[in-house]
Design a protein around this motif. Structure first.
Motif, PDB file in Angstrom:
ATOM      1  N   ARG A  41      67.389  87.171  52.037  1.00  0.00           N
ATOM      2  CA  ARG A  41      68.173  86.829  52.177  1.00  0.00           C
ATOM      3  C   ARG A  41      69.564  85.837  52.205  1.00  0.00           C
ATOM      4  O   ARG A  41      70.447  86.168  51.369  1.00  0.00           O
ATOM      5  N   HIS A  47      72.420  90.095  46.519  1.00  0.00           N
ATOM      6  CA  HIS A  47      72.647  91.570  46.557  1.00  0.00           C
ATOM      7  C   HIS A  47      74.271  91.350  46.395  1.00  0.00           C
ATOM      8  O   HIS A  47      74.522  92.972  45.890  1.00  0.00           O
ATOM      9  N   TRP A 110      74.400  89.823  58.380  1.00  0.00           N
ATOM     10  CA  TRP A 110      74.499  89.860  57.022  1.00  0.00           C
ATOM     11  C   TRP A 110      73.380  90.749  56.046  1.00  0.00           C
ATOM     12  O   TRP A 110      73.362  91.328  55.798  1.00  0.00           O
ATOM     13  N   ALA A 111      71.911  89.836  56.975  1.00  0.00           N
ATOM     14  CA  ALA A 111      70.402  90.645  56.205  1.00  0.00           C
ATOM     15  C   ALA A 111      70.971  92.625  56.009  1.00  0.00           C
ATOM     16  O   ALA A 111      70.549  93.454  55.448  1.00  0.00           O
ATOM     17  N   LYS A 115      71.293  95.185  52.619  1.00  0.00           N
ATOM     18  CA  LYS A 115      70.288  95.652  53.061  1.00  0.00           C
ATOM     19  C   LYS A 115      70.535  96.930  53.408  1.00  0.00           C
ATOM     20  O   LYS A 115      70.192  98.069  52.106  1.00  0.00           O
TER      21      LYS A 115
END
Length: 222
Positions: A41, A47, A110-111, A115
């Protein structure tokens, strides 16, 4: 599969993405999602690159971004959960706009958002560029157990039927002064959903009996 069933997410087109074999798109989607999940992450730029790649595929397929964005409302519960994580998580705290937030909670939020959003966009892109019947054929080519494929086929086939039943029940509720969105009437909404479940279950039993009476032995007959 009759016309009009299972086309709520599909966007008709003739791009190379639309014409690609369904089983290959399924394999690529699975590999891509596993890659996104396995990416640490802390790799923010990775990302961002994944998201740009998905957007590029959407543009290459000539699917309007707004078409995908409107269908991403399915992610709203996860977004709400992610927003709450910095407030309820433990660990070191930091000040953000005058609010005391958990640093591990911020990273976890955030992750989850990054994702989850990339995964939802990828899945919607597959659904928008692949007919449901082609997805089922692709699963068969990938040696998915036939019983699971049949269950998915019936789910797609009767999704519109169940949705139409729910729409008629909501109209009946409103005609009797019941607002399904009001917390005061949520008990009535719960009873309606329960009745819909029982009705759908009974319909499934009737369909299964009709299939058995026509010689169904665990595999579709052409």
């Amino acid at each position: 599969m009759g016309a009009g069933h299972g086309h709520r997410l599909h966007y008709h087109g003739h791009s190379r993405v639309h014409r690609a074999p369904a089983h290959r798109k399924l394999v690529v989607l699975l590999a891509f999602v596993l890659l996104v999940v396995a990416t640490p992450r802390e790799w923010f730029w990775a990302h961002a690159g994944y998201a740009a790649l998905v957007v590029g595929v959407i543009l290459a397929a000539r699917v309007p971004l707004g078409y995908i964005a409107r269908r991403m409302v399915v992610e709203v519960p996860f977004v709400v959960f992610a927003v709450l994580m910095p407030f309820v998580a433990t660990g070191p705290r930091t000040e953000v706009l005058g609010l005391s937030l958990s640093e591990p909670g911020l990273m976890a939020a955030w992750a989850l958002l990054a994702k989850g959003t990339i995964g939802v966009m990828s899945s919607l892109t597959l659904a928008a560029t692949t007919e449901p019947a082609d997805v089922l054929d692709g699963l068969r080519r990938l040696r998915m157990p036939e019983l699971i494929v049949q269950i998915m086929a019936f789910m797609i086939r009767y999704l519109d039927v169940v949705t139409a039943d729910l729409g008629r029940m909501v109209v009946a509720m409103r005609s009797r002064g019941v607002d399904p969105r009001s917390p005061r009437h949520w008990p009535a909404l719960a009873r309606t959903l329960g009745a819909l479940f029982i009705r759908s279950y009974e319909r499934g039993e009737r369909v299964h009996l009709a299939m058995l009476s026509r010689g169904y032995e665990g595999a579709p007959r052409s």
